[in-house]
Scaffold this motif. Structure first.
Motif, PDB file in Angstrom:
ATOM      1  N   GLU A 175       0.813  -1.215   0.000  1.00 28.03           N
ATOM      2  CA  GLU A 175       0.000   0.000   0.000  1.00 28.03           C
ATOM      3  C   GLU A 175       0.847   1.265   0.000  1.00 28.03           C
ATOM      4  O   GLU A 175       0.489   2.261  -0.623  1.00 28.03           O
ATOM      5  CB  GLU A 175      -0.938   0.024   1.224  1.00 28.03           C
ATOM      6  N   THR A 176       1.988   1.223   0.688  1.00 26.30           N
ATOM      7  CA  THR A 176       2.860   2.397   0.739  1.00 26.30           C
ATOM      8  C   THR A 176       3.359   2.758  -0.652  1.00 26.30           C
ATOM      9  O   THR A 176       3.370   3.935  -1.046  1.00 26.30           O
ATOM     10  CB  THR A 176       4.059   2.129   1.674  1.00 26.30           C
ATOM     11  N   ALA A 177       3.771   1.758  -1.419  1.00 28.67           N
ATOM     12  CA  ALA A 177       4.224   2.004  -2.783  1.00 28.67           C
ATOM     13  C   ALA A 177       3.078   2.528  -3.649  1.00 28.67           C
ATOM     14  O   ALA A 177       3.267   3.432  -4.474  1.00 28.67           O
ATOM     15  CB  ALA A 177       4.800   0.722  -3.388  1.00 28.67           C
ATOM     16  N   LEU A 178       1.883   1.984  -3.463  1.00 36.57           N
ATOM     17  CA  LEU A 178       0.736   2.418  -4.258  1.00 36.57           C
ATOM     18  C   LEU A 178       0.356   3.865  -3.942  1.00 36.57           C
ATOM     19  O   LEU A 178       0.039   4.642  -4.851  1.00 36.57           O
ATOM     20  CB  LEU A 178      -0.460   1.487  -4.000  1.00 36.57           C
ATOM     21  N   TYR A 179       0.394   4.235  -2.671  1.00 31.77           N
ATOM     22  CA  TYR A 179       0.107   5.622  -2.300  1.00 31.77           C
ATOM     23  C   TYR A 179       1.203   6.562  -2.820  1.00 31.77           C
ATOM     24  O   TYR A 179       0.926   7.711  -3.192  1.00 31.77           O
ATOM     25  CB  TYR A 179      -0.035   5.769  -0.790  1.00 31.77           C
ATOM     26  N   SER A 180       2.437   6.078  -2.862  1.00 29.41           N
ATOM     27  CA  SER A 180       3.534   6.883  -3.416  1.00 29.41           C
ATOM     28  C   SER A 180       3.302   7.152  -4.893  1.00 29.41           C
ATOM     29  O   SER A 180       3.613   8.236  -5.397  1.00 29.41           O
ATOM     30  CB  SER A 180       4.873   6.164  -3.212  1.00 29.41           C
ATOM     31  N   ILE A 181       2.753   6.172  -5.608  1.00 31.75           N
ATOM     32  CA  ILE A 181       2.452   6.356  -7.033  1.00 31.75           C
ATOM     33  C   ILE A 181       1.369   7.416  -7.211  1.00 31.75           C
ATOM     34  O   ILE A 181       1.426   8.235  -8.138  1.00 31.75           O
ATOM     35  CB  ILE A 181       2.026   5.011  -7.668  1.00 31.75           C
ATOM     36  N   ILE A 182       0.368   7.420  -6.307  1.00 30.84           N
ATOM     37  CA  ILE A 182      -0.671   8.456  -6.362  1.00 30.84           C
ATOM     38  C   ILE A 182      -0.047   9.843  -6.203  1.00 30.84           C
ATOM     39  O   ILE A 182      -0.343  10.771  -6.957  1.00 30.84           O
ATOM     40  CB  ILE A 182      -1.733   8.225  -5.267  1.00 30.84           C
ATOM     41  N   ALA A 183       0.824   9.992  -5.206  1.00 30.75           N
ATOM     42  CA  ALA A 183       1.489  11.283  -4.981  1.00 30.75           C
ATOM     43  C   ALA A 183       2.333  11.678  -6.182  1.00 30.75           C
ATOM     44  O   ALA A 183       2.340  12.843  -6.592  1.00 30.75           O
ATOM     45  CB  ALA A 183       2.357  11.208  -3.724  1.00 30.75           C
ATOM     46  N   LEU A 184       3.042  10.699  -6.775  1.00 36.23           N
ATOM     47  CA  LEU A 184       3.884  10.972  -7.942  1.00 36.23           C
ATOM     48  C   LEU A 184       3.034  11.432  -9.122  1.00 36.23           C
ATOM     49  O   LEU A 184       3.393  12.367  -9.842  1.00 36.23           O
ATOM     50  CB  LEU A 184       4.674   9.714  -8.311  1.00 36.23           C
ATOM     51  N   TYR A 185       1.888  10.789  -9.333  1.00 37.19           N
ATOM     52  CA  TYR A 185       1.002  11.152 -10.444  1.00 37.19           C
ATOM     53  C   TYR A 185       0.482  12.583 -10.283  1.00 37.19           C
ATOM     54  O   TYR A 185       0.515  13.386 -11.229  1.00 37.19           O
ATOM     55  CB  TYR A 185      -0.170  10.174 -10.515  1.00 37.19           C
ATOM     56  N   ILE A 186       0.002  12.911  -9.080  1.00 37.96           N
ATOM     57  CA  ILE A 186      -0.511  14.261  -8.827  1.00 37.96           C
ATOM     58  C   ILE A 186       0.593  15.296  -9.005  1.00 37.96           C
ATOM     59  O   ILE A 186       0.390  16.360  -9.607  1.00 37.96           O
ATOM     60  CB  ILE A 186      -1.103  14.346  -7.402  1.00 37.96           C
TER      61      ILE A 186
END
Length: 289
Positions: A175-186
């Motif tokens: 989940e941490t990696a997935l949330y990091s991808i969200i932050a990176l996309y934004i």
């Protein structure tokens, strides 16, 4: 360039760096969200070793900056060095003023969203004013020099995804990696939005049997220029004049109404223009970096 303009640019870069430091200190690092880049590496290293993010940012970016000058030339200049130093300085100030464990939210989704927004706005401001904060954009350009088959953008993406994956391994949570991808996309989307300019324009391609009347009304009523392009209908074989006109967003409805008042059968194509330079729009000297 005027001295006042230069000072404003450096002040803007400092503001952008402060926003990035704010996002890292209050949203991203406390939740181990690493949105790529050297700042993402700094988040992971602080979580593992306790070494402050500002120190890691400098230690990694200084040799990257020097390597960039030697390999790619002096294109990165003073603004990149200034932005890198400002980011490290604000990280240290936030740490000294608020402590190293302060977080505005423990909800990891909110941290990813708001951290990504603040990082994107800050980084976009730095890029727009001619600076960079070093990191994977510089590393990607250096690697592209040795591996030209992979573009700089692809190199940056590979490096950022590796950093995001490491963040997940550190917390032992996918989940941490997935949330990091969200932050990176934004972050990436907002950075592009700010760099490309907030003032989008619209280009109209108009095909009508009354091009002269339409163009005269556009010129007199909207004070916009019109260009006539010679076009040929491939089905009928007839030659026509297609009008090209660029307007700002506030004038879109007015132009549509004007055209249909003259010719209700007119054919129009409307497309978004991210940046328009020249008379009636933005001066060339004020274009984005």
């Amino acid at each position: 360039m005027k001295k006042t303009t230069v000072l404003l640019e450096y002040a803007g870069i400092a503001l952008g760096s402060a926003l990035m430091a704010f996002a890292l200190h209050f949203f991203l690092e406390p939740n181990t969200i690493a949105p790529g880049g050297v700042t993402g590496v700094a988040v992971v290293i602080q979580r593992i070793t306790g070494i402050p993010m500002d120190l890691t940012n400098l230690v990694i970016n200084i040799p990257l900056f020097l390597a960039g000058i030697m390999i790619l030339g002096k294109a990165f200049g003073a603004k990149t060095a200034y932005a890198t130093l400002m980011l490290s300085l604000f990280l240290r100030l936030f740490s000294m003023g608020f402590g190293s464990t302060v977080t505005l939210t423990s909800d990891i989704l909110l941290a990813a969203v708001y951290g990504g927004v603040a990082m994107g706005v800050g980084l976009g401001l730095v890029f727009r004013l001619g600076g960079t904060t070093g990191g994977t954009d510089l590393a990607g350009a250096i690697l592209n020099h040795y591996f030209p088959s992979l573009s700089t953008a692809k190199m940056m993406m590979i490096l950022d995804l590796m950093i995001v994956a490491v963040a997940g391994l550190v917390e032992r949570r996918v989940e941490t990696a997935l949330y990091s991808i969200i932050a990176l996309y934004i972050l990436v989307k907002l950075t592009d939005f700010i760099v490309e300019d907030l003032s989008y324009a619209k280009a109209f391609y108009i095909i009508s049997d009354k091009p002269a009347v339409i163009s005269q009304r556009i010129i007199s009523e909207l004070s916009r220029g019109v260009t006539g392009l010679e076009a040929k209908g491939m089905y009928t074989g007839s030659h026509r004049t297609m009008l090209l006109c660029v307007v700002n967003r506030a004038e879109v409805a007015k132009l549509k109404k004007l055209v249909y008042e003259v010719d209700s059968d007119a054919f129009m194509m409307v497309t978004t223009i991210h940046e328009v330079l020249g008379e009636g729009f933005k001066e060339v000297g004020n274009s984005s970096v």
